[in-house]
Design a protein around this motif. Structure first.
Motif, mmCIF file in Angstrom:
data_model
loop_
_atom_site.group_PDB
_atom_site.id
_atom_site.type_symbol
_atom_site.label_atom_id
_atom_site.label_comp_id
_atom_site.label_asym_id
_atom_site.label_seq_id
_atom_site.Cartn_x
_atom_site.Cartn_y
_atom_site.Cartn_z
ATOM 1 N N ILE A 26 0.868 -1.171 0.000
ATOM 2 C CA ILE A 26 0.000 0.000 0.000
ATOM 3 C C ILE A 26 0.902 1.217 0.000
ATOM 4 O O ILE A 26 1.964 1.208 0.619
ATOM 5 N N SER A 27 0.533 2.235 -0.738
ATOM 6 C CA SER A 27 1.392 3.410 -0.779
ATOM 7 C C SER A 27 0.587 4.691 -0.941
ATOM 8 O O SER A 27 -0.380 4.749 -1.696
ATOM 9 N N ASP A 29 2.720 7.331 -1.203
ATOM 10 C CA ASP A 29 3.877 8.107 -1.631
ATOM 11 C C ASP A 29 3.564 8.822 -2.941
ATOM 12 O O ASP A 29 2.959 8.240 -3.847
ATOM 13 N N ASP A 30 3.995 10.056 -3.023
ATOM 14 C CA ASP A 30 3.706 10.826 -4.235
ATOM 15 C C ASP A 30 4.240 10.142 -5.481
ATOM 16 O O ASP A 30 3.662 10.246 -6.562
ATOM 17 N N ALA A 31 5.352 9.414 -5.324
ATOM 18 C CA ALA A 31 5.912 8.700 -6.482
ATOM 19 C C ALA A 31 4.865 7.785 -7.090
ATOM 20 O O ALA A 31 4.728 7.676 -8.310
ATOM 21 N N ASP A 32 4.083 7.121 -6.233
ATOM 22 C CA ASP A 32 3.075 6.201 -6.740
ATOM 23 C C ASP A 32 1.838 6.939 -7.216
ATOM 24 O O ASP A 32 1.246 6.588 -8.229
ATOM 25 N N VAL A 34 1.683 9.778 -8.568
ATOM 26 C CA VAL A 34 1.969 10.331 -9.899
ATOM 27 C C VAL A 34 2.021 9.211 -10.940
ATOM 28 O O VAL A 34 1.495 9.343 -12.045
ATOM 29 N N SER A 35 2.643 8.093 -10.563
ATOM 30 C CA SER A 35 2.794 7.006 -11.529
ATOM 31 C C SER A 35 1.464 6.441 -11.996
ATOM 32 O O SER A 35 1.352 5.936 -13.099
ATOM 33 N N TYR A 36 0.466 6.508 -11.130
ATOM 34 C CA TYR A 36 -0.840 5.975 -11.510
ATOM 35 C C TYR A 36 -1.787 7.088 -11.963
ATOM 36 O O TYR A 36 -2.988 6.893 -11.985
ATOM 37 N N SER A 37 -1.230 8.236 -12.325
ATOM 38 C CA SER A 37 -2.100 9.390 -12.556
ATOM 39 C C SER A 37 -2.664 9.464 -13.967
ATOM 40 O O SER A 37 -3.493 10.306 -14.248
ATOM 41 N N LYS A 47 -4.580 12.296 -9.426
ATOM 42 C CA LYS A 47 -3.937 11.487 -8.383
ATOM 43 C C LYS A 47 -4.974 10.843 -7.479
ATOM 44 O O LYS A 47 -5.866 11.518 -6.979
ATOM 45 N N VAL A 51 -2.662 3.957 -3.331
ATOM 46 C CA VAL A 51 -2.587 2.871 -4.310
ATOM 47 C C VAL A 51 -2.394 1.559 -3.541
ATOM 48 O O VAL A 51 -1.592 1.492 -2.615
#
Lengths: 468, 385, 393
Positions: A26-27, A29-32, A34-37, A47, A51
């Motif tokens: 579960i995350s 984190d902004d990295a995730d 953004v990645s799923y955006s 966003k 996730v």
């Protein structure tokens, strides 16, 4: 209908979610986030709040139950290769199902496979191929797209003419409903007249009715003899020639696929790929034929060639070997993006019309392009009436581009067609739903209401906001 | 009580009875510096062995642990005011334990490895080929001098190819030498861990092979091999037909005869500390030869550890401690290296591949800046040679 | 918010980033994506992260940074990219920016950046990324009976891994000796080719190393430089001319190419008693120069070797060690290597053959860690063995 109000995600919920799947999966984190955006092509970036990568059905059931109790939105996602924004979410839970990638059962005698939703299309075919079996959709994104995503969007591909679309292969489903309950619908049998066909209610529902957690698929034998041809229709009337040839061929046999590429796209392919992958002619048609015997293949070739030549095809070239076949399909696959390069945005259309209207809709698109001074390239699964058009545009041209897109869609409806043949509705085609479905959209809403009263399942997709 | 016969221990009964438990031995014991339990001090070990021999003690795991937590460095022997060789007593105890199959599992497994592969690191010649660690040079067939390679110097890459360096060094000095193609372990680890049968087997094998070559001198770069060949072999098979010397002794000889001269190179001065390997120093009395070499290199300035020569502290790697308790071995090494850091002398030279290996492991583990060099590595890299 | 000032190199790539149509085709062959399911680990995820960084939509969290360093630069994503974007250039650009920011102490709280810094610092201090002593660079010469002349026709650029791990340098030099090649090395004056600093975005160190090595090679007067490490090969052949802004005055070859020259002159005769079914693994950095056939041709010259190929060999997969990943995240790189070894085992191979010291290190540790029944063999070892058989016969 009540106005749906979804809640923001509180930390205490996130902690409970973490207990369900484990901290590792579960995350926030902004990295995730953004990645799923975003997903393929669409110019929208949203966003989610969190996730989650669940491992199994009970975990999903627990997650959905928790979300339902707290009115939190849940958006399921496969590989994120759809083009309409259906798998992205503004806030709420984004459920990435790619971790559920097990093939649960392969029954080569019944020719049936039961898989988890995260199984990658080509991975599945690699395994079934060992038994000579095949799930024949062949979407161009097959190397990454997942079975769950294909079912959710009722995806199809380059061979739909002969083999149909995903829905034709789904026999049974396991679905987690919005209240967290788990249902199984359908059986591992090829036919059933037993009650309502709920399986096909979920196929193409884009995650708005429930989360599909298990899919039972029918498989077919994989043909051993394949060939591919480029047929050139050079005259200015090439479109009519090509379509007349296609109509005539279709009445006597069903090739696996027939693709059509316009001149502008052919030029773009050669330019971008830096090799002459395609001849540059008014209309290029690709024929793909599959057979179980070499002799059968030759018969098909002769027939197609004869008819094509009758309709002013000046050259028809059959691939010499697999390598050349691959090159031909590489060209077709490249067609999707070559024309959009160096533009900031693209509008991608997925219309389908009765096949007799294919020349009319293509002419119309060309007309719109001229009128609005836009470059619109056209590639299509010509023989089933599914035409893709790509309108690349820069920021200052966006109104023009969207107007063009609207005009083409209106014409499609007028010709008795559908706004999307295989990509799905998602965010981007919501505005045409009323137009296409009329009153039956209310029935769809009613079904949604029964299955998802709080409106937590992939909210904001498929249905336009209701007028107060 | 016991299934252990203590037939070795009984031979050193007198030593056990003589110990009057002053505990001075603890003062220089590297293990006692790390472990506060009296159980692990030399005196503790003596008490344990005495009670075992008298049938008053129980052979618990902790007892076995204590007896194998020792580097056999010999500092206790030097300290003992009763003049007892504590290490002899302990060695006897280990033999009894081993023979009764009561040694710790780590010890048994190392010994069976050595028995099977003929070396400590369980590597075959083929493995060595794969690692690229076999020499590609020609050796003399009937030389008077035989170089005994040893496991640590040959098979492990951290002592930085000590054996290959020795080869190159000997070739540079035009020494005519040969090697044993099928050399086996000298037997030192088995000896230290209490397996006398295996020690004897290796001894008989190596002695017969060496004698076949007709060499009259055997030189080795490993103090472990050196001590066993020089001191233990004669106990097992009688007087040897060959002399055993350490490579530092050979080099010192060459310096004396002016056959090895280090010229000035104009390089920067290098301060170094020399660490006496226990088996070369305390056990065999070779203190001067390595110092003579270092002092004859013009750019090198030799400094001494506070405890040096017969009082030198152990690197921690002896007596099989790296097998039974590698962490402790590293901690002991760290303490020795700390002194170099405190003295601000960045280079520690030793003359033992096992010391080098344990120091290096400790250095990496504790992120220390000291450089560890084997003496033949240092000599080989001196450009004025 | 606009972050272009903070990421100048990345900003130059803005067009590339916007051209990404997010199709995710890049994911299909990405070795990282096969191990880490998070979208942020995939090339597409990285492109989105970068887009987010440029236009202020995303923030630079530790996970973002980690993701940007989770890449072996194998180049598979570039081949798969529908939009034809050179993703490697984009990923390198952000690493340059991050490195430069770290030099201004702007990312001091990031553990990954700290590790990157440490690796580059170690490289600057020791002229090799392994932390070994520079004067020990010639350690591989021990016990070899090889006399290296002061000048020669060919300079064998040894490279850090071959030199300090010794094996590859020893084998290569013995092969050159057996073939009577007129060669020498730069000895202890050779320095790291700069591959690691290049991939970690440290342009200054890379540039210094390039200038230094080029000068040494020029001084040697050699017309040909041979490497046994594909990493060095790629740096010397492609990056050095770019860094110096001019064509090299010497030819750069990988040893497999040189062996083909000898083969064609009928000077390489391979004899062997080996009977081995093998899979050949293409080192990424050789595939970037289209060196697929040369090593296979050499393998086919060795009698008794049965070369197994599967369809997936057509699209080579990475060992996991590239792009600095082995230094930054050895667990991840070992898992990637394991997956490749599984392919070889599925194919029925008894051994995996390759000709890259980094691939060999990655595979060897994976085979050991996961206890896999497969041998990892350097192509050059097979060549040397058969050459020596010939000499003895």
């Amino acid at each position: 209908m009540d106005v749906i109000i979804l809640s923001p995600l509180e930390n205490v919920i996130i902690e409970k979610l973490a207990e369900i799947v484990g901290e590792q999966f579960i995350s926030t984190d902004d990295a995730d986030l953004v990645s799923y955006s975003s997903d393929f092509m669409i110019d929208v970036f949203l966003k989610p709040d969190v996730v989650i990568l669940p491992e199994n059905t009970p975990q999903i059931a627990a997650i959905v139950k928790l979300a339902n109790e707290n009115s939190i939105a849940i958006t399921p996602r496969g590989a994120g290769t759809a083009t309409h924004g259906g798998s992205i979410a503004q806030g709420g839970i984004l459920l990435d199902l790619t971790r559920m990638n097990k093939i649960k059962e392969l029954d080569p005698i019944s020719m049936i496979a039961t898989v988890e939703p995260g199984v990658v299309y080509e991975d599945l075919n690699r395994i079934t191929g060992k038994s000579g079996l095949w799930f024949p959709i062949e979407p161009p994104s097959g190397a990454v797209c997942t079975a769950g995503g294909m079912v959710g969007n009722n995806a199809s591909g380059l061979m739909a003419l002969k083999y149909g679309t995903t829905k034709d292969y789904v026999l049974a489903l396991e679905v987690v409903l919005a209240d967290g309950s788990i249902i199984k619908t359908g059986k591992s049998v090829l036919k059933s007249s037993s009650g309502y066909d709920l399986v096909h209610l979920f196929v193409g529902s884009e995650g708005t009715l429930g989360i599909i957690t298990e899919i039972t698929l029918r498989l077919i034998p994989k043909p051993m003899h394949l060939s591919t041809a480029f047929a050139s229709f050079p005259s200015l009337n090439g479109l009519n020639d090509a379509m007349n040839a296609i109509y005539e061929i279709r009445r006597v046999l069903t090739p696996a696929g027939i693709e059509l590429i316009d001149l502008q796209t052919q030029k773009a392919i050669n330019e971008v790929e830096k090799e002459k992958l395609v001849p540059e002619v008014e209309i290029l048609v690709i024929f793909e034929i599959h057979e179980f015997s070499a002799a059968g293949l030759e018969d098909q070739k002769d027939l197609i060639e004869g008819v094509a030549r009758k309709h002013n095809c000046n050259e028809i070239h059959w691939a010499k070997d697999d390598e050349e076949r691959d090159r031909m399909w590489k060209a077709r696959k490249a067609a999707t993006v070559v024309s959009v390069r160096s533009r900031t945005s693209t509008l991608l259309g997925d219309l389908i019309v009765p096949i007799k209207h294919v020349p009319a809709i293509i002419r119309f698109i060309q007309e719109v392009a001229r009128e609005k001074d836009l470059l619109i390239s056209i590639v299509g699964h010509a023989a089933d009436g599914n035409i893709h058009y790509l309108i690349p545009f820069n920021q200052n041209e966006s109104k023009k581009a969207f107007d063009a897109g609207d005009a083409i869609v209106y014409k499609t409806i007028e010709l008795g067609g559908s706004i999307t043949a295989e990509h799905g509705v998602g965010l981007e085609k919501i505005k045409y739903m009323e137009l296409e479905h009329g009153e039956s959209l209310s029935l769809m809403r009613a079904i949604k209401k029964i299955l998802d009263p709080k409106g937590i399942m992939n909210p904001g997709k498929i249905f336009p906001a209701e007028k107060q | 009580m016991s299934e252990v016969s203590f037939k070795n221990l009984i031979k050193v009964k007198e030593s056990l009875d003589t110990c009057f438990k002053c505990s001075l031995c603890k003062g220089n014991c590297p293990v006692s510096e790390q472990i506060f339990w009296a159980t692990f001090s030399p005196r503790g070990k003596m008490l344990i062995l005495r009670s075992l021999l008298r049938g008053q003690g129980t052979l618990t795991d902790r007892v076995r642990d204590s007896l194998y937590t020792c580097t056999l460095c010999g500092n206790c022997d030097n300290t003992c005011i009763a003049g007892i060789s504590v290490t002899d007593v302990l060695a006897a105890g280990r033999r009894d334990l081993y023979e009764a199959r009561k040694a710790p599992e780590s010890v048994n497994s190392l010994i069976s490895t050595i028995k099977e592969s003929g070396n400590v690191f369980d590597l075959t010649k083929e493995d060595m080929d794969i690692l690229g660690l076999n020499p590609r040079m020609k050796f003399s067939e009937n030389a008077d001098l035989l170089f005994f390679k040893g496991c640590y110097a040959t098979y492990h890459s951290i002592p930085n190819e000590s054996t290959m360096r020795s080869f190159n060094l000997l070739k540079t000095l035009n020494v005519d030498f040969t090697i044993l193609e099928a050399e086996e372990c000298c037997g030192s680890p088995a000896y230290l861990l209490g397996d006398m049968d295996t020690t004897k087997r290796f001894c008989e094998y190596n002695v017969s092979k060496i004698e076949e070559t007709g060499a009259s001198r055997v030189v080795t770069a490993c103090p472990g091999c050196y001590r066993v060949l020089k001191q233990v072999y004669p106990q097992l098979v009688g007087t040897l037909n060959f002399e055993v010397i350490h490579i530092t002794e050979l080099l010192a000889e060459y310096i004396d005869e002016d056959r090895l001269v280090f010229k000035k190179t104009g390089n920067d001065k290098l301060d170094v500390l020399y660490h006496d390997p226990c088996e070369l120093g305390r056990h065999c009395g070779v203190y001067d030869a390595p110092r003579k070499i270092l002092e004859s290199i013009p750019e090198i300035h030799l400094e001494e550890f506070d405890k040096n020569r017969d009082e030198a502290k152990c690197c921690g790697g002896g007596g099989g401690l790296t097998i039974s308790n590698p962490n402790l071995a590293n901690q002991i090494a760290q303490l020795r290296l700390q002194e170099a850091e405190e003295k601000n002398i960045p280079t520690v030279v030793t003359a033992c591949p096992a010391c080098q290996l344990n120091f290096s492991a400790s250095k990496d583990k504790y992120n220390m800046k000291v450089k560890i060099l084997d003496i033949n590595q240092l000599v080989g890299s001196v450009k004025g040679l | 918010m606009n972050n272009e000032k903070q990421f100048p190199n990345l900003s130059n790539m803005r067009d590339r980033i916007i051209e990404c149509v997010k199709c995710a085709f890049c994911k299909a062959d990405c070795v990282i994506s096969k191990e880490l399911l998070w979208e942020s680990a995939s090339p597409r995820g990285k492109m989105l992260l970068l887009r987010g960084l440029l236009d202020g939509f995303g923030t630079l969290t530790e996970k973002t940074i980690k993701s940007l360093y989770n890449c072996t630069f194998c180049g598979e994503c570039v081949k798969d990219c529908l939009a034809g974007i050179s993703l490697e250039d984009v990923f390198l650009a952000i690493r340059k920016d991050l490195f430069n920011l770290s030099q201004e102490n702007k990312l001091s709280e990031s553990a990954i950046i700290h590790k990157v810094d440490m690796l580059c610092q170690r490289l600057q201090e020791n002229y090799n990324p392994l932390g070994n002593l520079p004067e020990e660079r010639t350690i591989w010469e021990l016990g070899q009976d090889i006399k290296l002349p002061r000048t020669a026709e060919i300079v064998y650029f040894v490279g850090c891994m071959p030199a300090y791990y010794r094996k590859s340098a020893r084998t290569t030099s013995q092969i050159l000796k057996a073939l009577n090649a007129n060669f020498t090395t730069l000895g202890s004056s050779e320095r790291c080719c700069g591959s690691l600093s290049f991939f970690l975005g440290d342009e200054k160190t890379t540039k210094e190393l390039a200038h230094y090595n080029i000068t040494r090679i020029k001084e040697s007067g050699a017309k040909k430089v041979v490497t046994s490490c594909p990493g060095c090969f790629s740096m010397l052949k492609r990056e050095y001319p770019k860094i110096l802004g001019k064509k090299s005055e010497f030819e750069v070859m990988h040893i497999s190419e040189l062996l083909i020259e000898f083969l064609e002159k009928d000077q390489l005769h391979c004899k062997s008693e080996l009977n081995l079914s093998v899979m050949y693994h293409d080192p990424c950095e050789l595939t970037h120069f289209d060196i697929y056939e040369q090593p296979r041709r050499i393998l086919k010259e060795i009698p008794g070797i049965k070369l197994l190929e599967n369809s997936e060999n057509a699209t080579p997969t990475c060992c996991g060690g590239g792009g600095g990943l082995m230094s930054l995240d050895v667990n991840l790189s070992t898992k990637i290597a394991k997956r490749r070894l599984e392919t070889a085992l599925d194919l029925g191979a008894e051994a995996l053959i390759t000709c890259c010291p980094a691939c060999i290190a990655a595979f060897t540790s994976a085979a050991m860690e996961y206890n896999m029944p497969i041998k990892i063999i350097d192509l050059l070892d097979l060549v040397l063995q058969s050459l020596e058989n010939k000499i003895e016969n």
